[in-house]
Design an enzyme around this catalytic site. Structure first.
Site, PDB file in Angstrom:
ATOM      1  N   SER A  14     -37.959  54.730 122.669  1.00 20.62           N
ATOM      2  CA  SER A  14     -39.403  54.531 122.718  1.00 20.62           C
ATOM      3  C   SER A  14     -40.037  55.219 123.924  1.00 20.62           C
ATOM      4  O   SER A  14     -39.514  55.156 125.029  1.00 20.62           O
ATOM      5  CB  SER A  14     -39.689  53.036 122.792  1.00 20.62           C
ATOM      6  OG  SER A  14     -41.076  52.814 122.905  1.00 20.62           O
ATOM      7  N   ASN A  27     -41.362  44.928 122.923  1.00 22.11           N
ATOM      8  CA  ASN A  27     -41.218  45.262 124.340  1.00 22.11           C
ATOM      9  C   ASN A  27     -41.841  44.157 125.180  1.00 22.11           C
ATOM     10  O   ASN A  27     -43.055  44.061 125.264  1.00 22.11           O
ATOM     11  CB  ASN A  27     -41.891  46.611 124.601  1.00 22.11           C
ATOM     12  CG  ASN A  27     -41.841  47.012 126.057  1.00 22.11           C
ATOM     13  OD1 ASN A  27     -41.165  46.373 126.860  1.00 22.11           O
ATOM     14  ND2 ASN A  27     -42.549  48.069 126.407  1.00 22.11           N
ATOM     15  N   CYS A  66     -43.079  45.230 130.163  1.00 17.05           N
ATOM     16  CA  CYS A  66     -43.969  46.323 130.542  1.00 17.05           C
ATOM     17  C   CYS A  66     -44.316  46.210 132.007  1.00 17.05           C
ATOM     18  O   CYS A  66     -45.195  45.424 132.366  1.00 17.05           O
ATOM     19  CB  CYS A  66     -45.242  46.271 129.728  1.00 17.05           C
ATOM     20  SG  CYS A  66     -44.943  45.836 128.022  1.00 17.05           S
ATOM     21  N   ILE A  90     -31.543  48.718 128.220  1.00 16.66           N
ATOM     22  CA  ILE A  90     -32.557  48.105 129.062  1.00 16.66           C
ATOM     23  C   ILE A  90     -33.823  48.961 129.087  1.00 16.66           C
ATOM     24  O   ILE A  90     -33.780  50.154 128.772  1.00 16.66           O
ATOM     25  CB  ILE A  90     -32.076  47.953 130.548  1.00 16.66           C
ATOM     26  CG1 ILE A  90     -31.744  49.310 131.157  1.00 16.66           C
ATOM     27  CG2 ILE A  90     -30.911  47.013 130.620  1.00 16.66           C
ATOM     28  CD1 ILE A  90     -31.395  49.271 132.642  1.00 16.66           C
TER      29      ILE A  90
END
Ligand SMILES: Cc1cc2nc3c(=O)[nH]c(=O)nc-3n(C[C@H](O)[C@H](O)[C@H](O)COP(=O)(O)OP(=O)(O)OC[C@H]3O[C@@H](n4cnc5c(N)ncnc54)[C@H](O)[C@@H]3O)c2cc1C
Ligand SMILES: Cc1cc2nc3c(=O)[nH]c(=O)nc-3n(C[C@H](O)[C@H](O)[C@H](O)COP(=O)(O)OP(=O)(O)OC[C@H]3O[C@@H](n4cnc5c(N)ncnc54)[C@H](O)[C@@H]3O)c2cc1C
Ligand SMILES: Cc1cc2nc3c(=O)[nH]c(=O)nc-3n(C[C@H](O)[C@H](O)[C@H](O)COP(=O)(O)O)c2cc1C
Ligand SMILES: Cc1cc2nc3c(=O)[nH]c(=O)nc-3n(C[C@H](O)[C@H](O)[C@H](O)COP(=O)(O)O)c2cc1C
Ligand code: FES
Ligand code: FES
Lengths: 266, 329, 329, 266
Positions: free
Chosen positions: C34, C142, C145, C206
């Protein structure tokens, strides 16, 4: 006394089979007198990806500050060194560690070498010859094939008898050199000849040599390679498991040469 | 669009490198880091140790320790893993055999220490208190040992536990205690605050980050204890961030920064982030006089940038100027 | 003293690269990560996208976002920092304009998503649920952030909060939700367990580690938001450690590993540590077909080592054999 | 259409003042036709310390796949490239981005260059000359001293009038080249001549050029440099602040050439 100095690659000599001899010219300083088995830490202009220097046994060291190592591309550091061109700069720390004792003129020294473990034994043979002890030195040298057996001319020139072994039989006897070593020890046992073993090479070979030495109760000295960072007893990274009052000694500062019976291997 | 201030270069010799870490005065801000300089003796062959501002010793425990099985170290991209296991000679032998040598040098001696449990920490601080006046300047309390087992993780990751531990050690010694924190936490400011409240004279930031490497041929870890501590330039961004976070949130707290310093410019980054002094660790393995090289480079870089003294730039980082407003039509 | 098993090499063509991430089947274990592959379109110029096993999109939020001020990126030793600010086209435009292109490719499409607050996460999952049957294979949530403000930190660092958030999102979609965790925590296993209990189909390990870099000339951070996320080979040891910790503690949980993968051997390390599949992130910036290079290298390296299939080596790491007992006399 | 291919350093030409022209030979592929201002991403065998490729404006690109860039050692990547020897391998992605429009034959193009910002303007002048438009092209070229002004012969050969400025006065007028530019704009304003500005160089120079262009209400195109990772619109790292409906565009995919009035600078 070890020191740190800068040197440049003088020649990069390809011996075939992936083996390379790098000769360096020191820019001020130098290794000075080196005992066979002592090593130097080398680091090229490697930026920040490779932080630590790499250990190399000294192949020879001259009074003018020139010296040489024998190596093969293995991981990241050796790959860069093998590719290095004349003029390339390295930082050198050495000589470090404790090497082999010279022949005492009584015991025959059986040098057992494999792969890039040759340099300490090559230097031992060179120095023994120079001291007139070549006659009490024999070489047992093993590899996967004939390309793994390098610098044989030197031993011949020094008058050192060499017994060779390759796994594929392309040079010397077929199989491991430790078989030849055992035969030699049986013979010595029979004749009452006093011998000792000095060995350097891949760990499985050293493990076999150690067991043989213990079994025949022959003084056996192993030159060990453990992963190192500093090379002089600071980081405590290069532990060697030993018997005795402390569980570990250090390859760089207590070794790299250890007596077989002291090493705590299975 | 944030242009560099075009400052006139100055004479390197005129740069004032002196700094203060709390009440402690240092000739320059560069020390050698714990575990990367042993007890100093081995380096005497390679450099003039007296030129160092100071050094932190290998971590000392009340009793001697032998350390972990091998392999203990391996290299990674721009870093290395270690799991030495805090091998050391023990407090008694340290005081008797190592401290006299260090005292002779006249440098700032930081004794890094730890214990296997709460009581052992306090005992170690008490034992080392005997070194006050014998050459010890600072006790650097390592509460961040990834490589010892017994619940040690909580000392470094739970603020209340760290607070109690710090207080208990501060109570048994008059030496200043600088607490060395682990980066393996979500909230470094909370940890720093907890130990500061307990009487710590400052914090050392950072210890190694727990990591792993695998040998795909043998299908084994490259470090016998499975995990080890990551050090070197790889961790510098994390270390700088933590120094800056703590310096910003706790402006009164003295910080010794470390993690990946190999050049004078690296050291300068840490100082600007808020460290009063820094330690050089892994870089010593490439060259024993790494700390001295960093000092020389620091002086030269400061002169180039027209910075007259260390004290004027500790924590001087300011945010990027805001952008011009957007005309949206 | 742990010698390599001398295994006979096998034919690379015979290596079985297929893997399963929970119920999801993949042709090989290498996906693009991503934020490092946008929505796939830009790469079509440089490579055959259909050869990919899958890809994770840039993180999608309910509404479009514009991202952070500049500078947004900088390089560090073996890594880079970024603070893009989760700029994206928003869920609606994603479904209408990006998904059809991705669906055509026939690869496993993982839609990475997030929200500015709790409700926005749930809304985003609900909006993306419309993509089930339209080409979306996985929702990668996610919760890590570093670059959004509003209390987002707790989603990724407090197990109970992560648990509630995961449960709420799982409840509004039948798509499998893989939760992407932040390494900026003391206890990654606790986080993984919390989201697994809440119904996550797996975890991605991670995301980036929060870091900082400083421009000593301007005395400013190199990233406009002060801190950014560290990625690349520098963080690989930390990522491997976390994958191994979670795989060991929670053997039933599917793991997608990532962090610094640039070679087939890197990928192999992650798989051996316990990842069923992996993502290649920063490496795409050096060459758009990085993921395909990793696949080719992985196949070759496995053949060399005599490993016939991916499935037989997931989590195969064993401890180093104990040392021989010490004779102390 | 951009592509990715491998190339080798063919020559490394030192222009003095730290400036170097690297000429590359592509191994299959090549950049093909390039618009002035387009760039390529280059990455050498840098291991893992330096992950990302570096952006360079294309100086020229030949049909046989050869191409060149102009550079100076700045940070870690450029230092390595400047030191690279013939034969060194690089991976190339390009051509990328959108360049300058060619002269329309009506407006005089004033090329304003500084430092390593020369290549886009050099290529623009080359292409204009090849299309017979050299007469509507003028160069305004500034540097700290005369060593910063390179490749002047080329402009002379193409018949491009060059106005030079150095901060120390060692070549051309003393001071910033933007002073000369302003004079030229005053003159154009007076005579009603239609001009446009194309500029590439250090950010402070571009900021000054932008303000001048806006003040004189002359179409002004800036070739920007932002830190890049991917070079083609994927990482969203190279944001350029702009006016209009969106706060940012991307240097690599929307630029690197932007109109001055669009750029959201103070
Ligand atoms: C005292 C001493 C003397 C030495 N003398 C010599 C000498 O004379 N000549 C010589 O050539 N070497 C010698 N060595 C070994 C040399 O230092 C090593 O080859 C070197 O440290 C390995 O460095 P590298 O950078 O090539 O490997 P690195 O990239 O640093 O890798 C080292 C580690 O990675 C692993 N590794 C590396 N490559 C691979 C691979 N392809 N597959 C799997 N695992 C890998 C190894 O397990 C090892 O743990 C000596 C070592 C010591 C300690
Ligand atoms: C579209 C485009 C076209 C370009 N064209 C050219 C060209 O034709 N020729 C050319 O030479 N360059 C060109 N550049 C710039 C070139 O890409 C940069 O010089 C390069 O990215 C810097 O790379 P580096 O590896 O040398 O620096 P790095 O080591 O990557 O450092 C880059 C970052 O570190 C900082 N930095 C680096 N060195 C220093 C230093 N000494 N002091 C303080 N900070 C420093 C900078 O602030 C920058 O943020 C172009 C850039 C772009 C975006
Ligand atoms: C081999 C080694 C041993 C270490 N031993 C200790 C120690 O005993 N006590 C301690 O507090 N830190 C120890 N550290 C951590 C360092 O002091 C330092 O905090 C860390 O390595 C980061 O700095 P660096 O990147 O400059 O090495 C050790 C580090 C290494 C590499
Ligand atoms: C420029 C950039 C943007 C990223 N954007 C996202 C994102 O939108 N969502 C997300 O979950 N991770 C994002 N990541 C994190 C990566 O997906 C990945 O977890 C991390 O970079 C570690 O992998 P790597 O070292 O291979 O890059 C981003 C990383 C980079 C470098
Ligand atoms: S290599 Fe550091 S102690 Fe031996
Ligand atoms: S450099 Fe990646 S989007 Fe422009």
């Amino acid at each position: 006394m070890p020191s740190q100095f800068s040197a440049r690659v003088d020649t990069n000599r390809d011996l075939g089979g992936g083996y390379v001899v790098l000769e360096f010219a020191a820019e001020g300083g130098g290794l000075g007198d080196v005992v066979a088995g002592q090593f130097a830490m080398l680091r090229g202009d490697w930026g920040r990806e490779l932080l630590n220097p790499r250990a190399f046994s000294v192949l020879w060291s001259a009074p003018d500050g020139r010296f040489a190592v024998l190596l093969k591309a293995y991981g990241r550091g050796t790959t860069r060194l093998v590719a290095s061109q004349p003029g390339a700069r390295v930082t050198v720390t050495g000589p470090l560690g404790h090497g082999f004792a010279p022949p005492d003129g009584v015991r025959t020294q059986l040098l057992v070498a494999g792969g890039v473990g040759l340099p300490p034994l090559h230097l031992q043979a060179r120095q023994s010859a120079a001291r007139g002890h070549a006659g009490v030195t024999e070489l047992y040298y093993g590899g996967r094939n004939r390309d793994d057996l390098v610098m044989l001319d030197d031993f011949a020139a020094w008058g050192v008898r060499a017994v060779l072994a390759t796994e594929d039989g392309s040079a010397g006897i077929r199989g491991f050199v430790t078989a030849a070593l055992e035969e030699r020890l049986v013979e010595a046992q029979r004749s009452g000849e006093q011998v000792e073993i000095l060995s350097c090479g891949p760990t499985p070979m050293l493990a076999a040599v150690r067991k043989i030495g213990l079994r025949f109760e022959v003084p056996t000295w192993l030159c060990l390679e453990e992963e190192m960072a500093c090379g002089f007893g600071v980081c405590l990274g290069c532990a060697v498991p030993v018997h005795g009052p402390r569980p570990y000694l250090y390859c760089c500062s207590d070794g790299p040469v250890f007596e077989a019976k002291q090493v705590r291997w299975p | 669009m944030t242009a560099a201030p075009r400052t006139a270069a100055i004479d390197p010799a005129s740069v004032d490198l002196r700094t203060r870490m709390g009440a402690l005065e240092l000739g320059d801000p560069i020390l050698a880091a714990s575990g990367c300089f042993a007890y100093g003796q081995q380096f005497a062959d390679f450099m003039d140790l007296r030129r160092l501002a100071g050094l932190s010793t290998k971590g000392i425990s009340p009793k001697p320790r032998f350390g972990n099985p091998l392999p203990r170290i391996c290299e990674t991209a721009s870093g290395m893993l270690n799991s030495i296991g805090l091998e050391n000679v023990g407090a008694e032998a340290f005081l008797a055999e190592k401290l006299p040598f260090l005292r002779e040098l006249g440098v700032s001696v930081w004794v890094n220490f730890f214990g296997e449990d709460f009581a052992a920490y306090v005992e170690c601080a008490r034992l080392l208190e005997a070194g006050r006046g014998q050459g010890i300047a600072v006790l650097e309390m390592n509460i961040s040992c990834p490589n010892i087992k017994k619940g040690g993780i909580e000392f470094g990751t739970v603020p209340e536990v760290a607070h109690r531990l710090t207080r208990a050690c501060v109570d048994v010694t008059d030496l200043p205690i600088v607490v060395k924190l682990t980066p393996n936490v979500a909230d470094i400011v909370g940890m720093a605050d907890a130990v500061a409240q307990a009487g710590a004279a400052g914090v050392s930031l950072i210890n190694t980050i727990t990591g792993m490497a695998i040998d795909v041929r043998t299908r084994r870890p490259r470090i016998a204890t499975m995990y080890g501590g990551l050090s070197g330039p790889a961790i510098k961004p994390v270390a700088l961030r933590m120094v800056h976070q703590v310096a910003t949130a706790l402006p009164g707290l003295a910080i010794c920064g470390m993690g990946g310093i190999v050049s004078g410019e690296d050291a300068l980054e840490f100082i600007m982030a808020g460290a009063s002094c820094v330690q050089v660790g892994t870089a010593n393995f490439a060259r024993p006089d790494a700390a001295l090289v960093v000092v020389d480079e620091l002086r030269a870089r400061m002169a180039e940038l027209g910075i007259a003294s260390v004290s004027e730039i500790v924590g001087c980082i300011r945010p990027i100027a805001p952008e011009a407003p957007q005309v949206t039509e």
